[in-house]
Design a protein around this motif. Structure first.
Motif, PDB file in Angstrom:
ATOM      1  N   ALA A  16     -18.070 -18.702  74.219  1.00  0.00           N
ATOM      2  CA  ALA A  16     -18.482 -17.646  73.305  1.00  0.00           C
ATOM      3  C   ALA A  16     -19.339 -18.220  72.182  1.00  0.00           C
ATOM      4  O   ALA A  16     -20.321 -17.619  71.756  1.00  0.00           O
ATOM      5  N   PHE A  17     -18.957 -19.425  71.738  1.00  0.00           N
ATOM      6  CA  PHE A  17     -19.685 -20.129  70.688  1.00  0.00           C
ATOM      7  C   PHE A  17     -21.131 -20.362  71.124  1.00  0.00           C
ATOM      8  O   PHE A  17     -22.081 -20.090  70.394  1.00  0.00           O
ATOM      9  N   GLU A  18     -21.279 -20.857  72.367  1.00  0.00           N
ATOM     10  CA  GLU A  18     -22.622 -21.096  72.895  1.00  0.00           C
ATOM     11  C   GLU A  18     -23.420 -19.803  72.955  1.00  0.00           C
ATOM     12  O   GLU A  18     -24.603 -19.770  72.593  1.00  0.00           O
ATOM     13  N   LEU A  19     -22.749 -18.729  73.393  1.00  0.00           N
ATOM     14  CA  LEU A  19     -23.461 -17.451  73.516  1.00  0.00           C
ATOM     15  C   LEU A  19     -23.907 -16.954  72.135  1.00  0.00           C
ATOM     16  O   LEU A  19     -25.048 -16.500  71.973  1.00  0.00           O
ATOM     17  N   THR A  20     -23.015 -17.065  71.139  1.00  0.00           N
ATOM     18  CA  THR A  20     -23.382 -16.640  69.785  1.00  0.00           C
ATOM     19  C   THR A  20     -24.584 -17.449  69.284  1.00  0.00           C
ATOM     20  O   THR A  20     -25.537 -16.884  68.742  1.00  0.00           O
ATOM     21  N   THR A 158     -24.573 -10.921  64.541  1.00  0.00           N
ATOM     22  CA  THR A 158     -24.279 -10.993  65.982  1.00  0.00           C
ATOM     23  C   THR A 158     -22.824 -10.614  66.255  1.00  0.00           C
ATOM     24  O   THR A 158     -22.485 -10.269  67.384  1.00  0.00           O
ATOM     25  N   SER A 159     -21.962 -10.665  65.224  1.00  0.00           N
ATOM     26  CA  SER A 159     -20.567 -10.270  65.432  1.00  0.00           C
ATOM     27  C   SER A 159     -20.474  -8.801  65.842  1.00  0.00           C
ATOM     28  O   SER A 159     -19.520  -8.394  66.495  1.00  0.00           O
ATOM     29  N   THR A 170     -16.773 -12.881  68.285  1.00  0.00           N
ATOM     30  CA  THR A 170     -15.864 -11.835  67.818  1.00  0.00           C
ATOM     31  C   THR A 170     -15.255 -11.061  68.985  1.00  0.00           C
ATOM     32  O   THR A 170     -14.047 -10.814  69.027  1.00  0.00           O
ATOM     33  N   ASN A 171     -16.115 -10.704  69.948  1.00  0.00           N
ATOM     34  CA  ASN A 171     -15.632  -9.969  71.103  1.00  0.00           C
ATOM     35  C   ASN A 171     -14.572 -10.763  71.863  1.00  0.00           C
ATOM     36  O   ASN A 171     -13.552 -10.226  72.295  1.00  0.00           O
TER      37      ASN A 171
END
Lengths: 219, 225
Positions: A16-20, A158-159, A170-171
């Motif tokens: 998720a970190f990478e995607l954000t 982006t959250s 966040t998701n």
């Protein structure tokens, strides 16, 4: 608070970190490009386009990203324009961010000391030369504080992608809380993840802001 | 079908429900702003004090709110208060609490900046007249600071109003949540209702925020002249 819960969730959070990071980077770069193009139109007061962009900037800046995303994701398919959640997210972020960036750059150009422009004219520069050699270099330096604020703002925005089910930080945290009911652990990881992204960005941008300040004259 | 889909606004009590949802968003924004501005003024004054420890703690407080996205902030209060501290408030109160603390952090920084940019000569003249610290603040610094900080404060208000769109994430029946319900309920009869409802909500936010941001810009332009 259980460390085991936290360590078990880390691989999922890493994705998720990478995607954000990826969504933020694409969104910010495109926003800067849109912002520069719009502020150029505003600076040269290109007829018709000038009015359209003024309307766009006001619309985007005075409405919430959440509604913009709902429009893209839920309302557009009704008129036959179906896009994936991530494409909607990036378009929404650039729609919003482009307007903020345009506003920042336009403010920077307007802030260039008028004596600089007079001096340029006295040297026999035409309007294009003035823009290229006098107004833009100083204008960009002056808009650095706005750029910094916008970059931080857009990363945080982006959250809101979580509302159209993009599995960013966040998701992901909300999903995990829904599944395992361990809110304290997952929220802690979530806050730390945002801190890991934002603190270096804030420090770097503040450093750049100080460097670039030397690029202005005339005060 | 486009001509008929607009009827979704007037079917049943849809329109009054949307207004009801709007009222929920408005009162939460209003209450948070009032509490946040009062608290923020205090924080701003405290941050101009020479005490290093107070300044450091308040700086940390501000940076926390700068780093955590508002949506995450709402969830922090929504989950942690009831589960860890056994405080079972309605979600709307939690939202007011979260927003107030956020507004206080941001407004505190605005107040600090404004207080510091009041010319030094004003402060020295006040002291020379024999004003106490409190009198100096009350009669010299704050009145001038209020004027300086007005554009940024209005801007902050527009941001709070926009952020109320996130309230539905913690199951508050705000204008967005009610819009969603209407869309779902009318999906069969009016398939394009989604366009009209979100369009209306988009427009509602715009007509509230646009005049405010215009006003703030005009004030700022006047000050810079």
């Amino acid at each position: 608070m259980s460390w085991q819960i936290i360590t078990q969730s880390l691989p999922i959070f890493l994705k998720a970190f990478e995607l954000t990071l990826w969504l933020s980077a694409v969104g910010i770069i495109c926003s800067i490009i849109v912002g520069i193009l719009c502020s150029l139109v505003q600076y040269f007061k290109v007829p018709v386009l000038h009015q359209i962009i003024t309307a766009y900037v006001e619309l985007a800046r005075n409405t919430p990203l959440l509604i913009q995303l709902f429009f893209l994701y839920y309302a557009f398919p009704v008129i036959g324009l179906k896009m994936s959640a991530q494409v909607c997210g990036i378009i929404g972020l650039v729609f919003l961010g482009g307007a903020y960036m345009a506003e920042g750059f336009t403010g920077g150009f307007a802030g260039v000391n008028s004596s600089q422009i007079d001096d340029g004219k006295a040297l026999g520069m035409n309007n294009l030369q003035l823009a290229r050699y006098v107004v833009f270099p100083q204008g960009f330096a002056l808009s650095m504080p706005a750029l910094t604020a916008n970059v931080i703002f857009l990363i945080k925005e982006t959250s809101i992608f979580s509302v159209i089910a993009i599995p960013e930080l966040t998701n992901t945290a909300l999903d995990l809380i829904g599944m395992y009911y361990r809110s304290n652990e997952y929220l802690l990881v979530l806050v730390i993840a945002y801190a890991i992204i934002l603190i270096p960005v804030i420090l770097l941008l503040n450093y750049l802001e100080r460097k670039v300040r030397y690029g202005t004259f005339g005060d | 079908m486009a001509h008929s889909a607009i009827n979704v606004f007037f079917a049943g009590n849809n329109f009054s429900r949307i207004l009801q949802g709007l009222w929920t968003s408005v009162w939460i924004a209003g209450a948070s702003l009032i509490i946040g501005l009062i608290l923020g003024t205090l924080l701003g004054i405290l941050r101009t004090l020479p005490n290093k420890i107070i300044r450091f703690i308040l700086r940390l407080y501000l940076e926390f709110f700068r780093i955590v996205p508002t949506i995450v902030l709402l969830f922090l209060f929504y989950y942690i208060l009831p589960r860890t501290f056994h405080i079972n408030w309605p979600a709307s109160w939690m939202a007011v609490l979260a927003f107030s603390l956020w507004v206080a952090a941001e407004f505190g920084d605005i107040v600090r900046g404004a207080l510091e940019s009041v010319p030094l000569v004003q402060k020295e003249s006040g002291l020379a007249l024999g004003l106490s610290r409190v009198q100096l603040l009350r009669y010299v610094l704050l009145p001038q600071a209020v004027q300086l900080e007005l554009p940024a404060t209005i801007n902050l208000a527009t941001r709070v109003i926009k952020t109320t769109s996130l309230l539905m994430m913690i199951s508050i029946m705000d204008v967005v949540a009610i819009g969603q319900q209407i869309i779902e309920a009318n999906n069969q009869k009016y398939p394009t209702a989604v366009f009209w409802i979100y369009g209306l909500i988009f427009f509602l936010y715009f007509i509230i925020d646009y005049p405010l941001s215009k006003w703030s810009k005009q004030l700022a332009a006047k000050q810079n002249r």
